[in-house]
Design an enzyme around this catalytic site. Structure first.
Site, PDB file in Angstrom:
ATOM      1  N   HIS A 182      41.146  48.693  59.797  1.00  0.00           N
ATOM      2  CA  HIS A 182      41.122  47.303  60.239  1.00  0.00           C
ATOM      3  C   HIS A 182      42.326  46.489  59.797  1.00  0.00           C
ATOM      4  CE1 HIS A 182      36.488  47.143  60.979  1.00  0.00           C
ATOM      5  NE2 HIS A 182      37.062  48.168  61.572  1.00  0.00           N
ATOM      6  N   CYS A 218      48.203  50.855  38.478  1.00  0.00           N
ATOM      7  CA  CYS A 218      48.305  50.178  37.181  1.00  0.00           C
ATOM      8  C   CYS A 218      46.925  50.267  36.528  1.00  0.00           C
ATOM      9  CB  CYS A 218      48.805  48.734  37.322  1.00  0.00           C
ATOM     10  SG  CYS A 218      47.728  47.579  38.185  1.00  0.00           S
TER      11      CYS A 218
END
Length: 140
Positions: A97, A64
């Site tokens: 992670h 976006c």
């Protein structure tokens, strides 16, 4: 499977990413939009997230204007770990992670070269697991 979607404000960057993925012969499904008519970013994020959640190997790319709206909308779905990335380090950490399964990008924030590099990292980095596994499980 890899899915990609944008709202009207992310259309040009989405089209660039599609062209790049085609050159790399990556398999993906374009969920829209296909023109610059105004659409609501939550509708596009919801469409993509429903597809990503069908298989835990699926990933998604949402674009976006800023990436913020898409990331907020995507993260409302249980099982989606959407990361708004503006540089390669963020993309690496999102995958390694956080086991991010949706990449959010902002067309108004990124040059095409930077977006391309972020995408490469997102698609090629693996989840480190280990101590991060329990943390990611807590997100569910």
């Amino acid at each position: 499977m890899l899915f990609i979607a944008s709202d009207h404000a992310g259309l040009r960057l989405k089209d660039f990413i599609i062209s790049y993925m085609q050159k790399k012969e990556l398999e993906f499904i374009d969920l829209g939009v296909y023109d610059d008519a105004s659409v609501d970013y939550p509708d596009m994020a919801n469409l993509l997230c429903k597809e990503v959640l069908k298989d835990n190997k699926n990933r998604g790319i949402l674009v976006c204007g800023s990436g913020i709206g898409m990331s907020i909308a995507a993260n409302r779905h249980s099982g989606i770990r959407a990361a708004l990335c503006t540089d390669s380090y963020m993309a690496s950490m999102a995958r390694r992670h956080n086991d991010a399964n949706v990449l959010c990008l902002g067309e108004r924030l990124l040059g095409y070269g930077v977006a391309q590099h972020i995408l490469d990292i997102f698609l090629n980095e693996s989840f480190d697991g280990g101590r991060h596994f329990g943390r990611v499980q807590k997100l569910s």
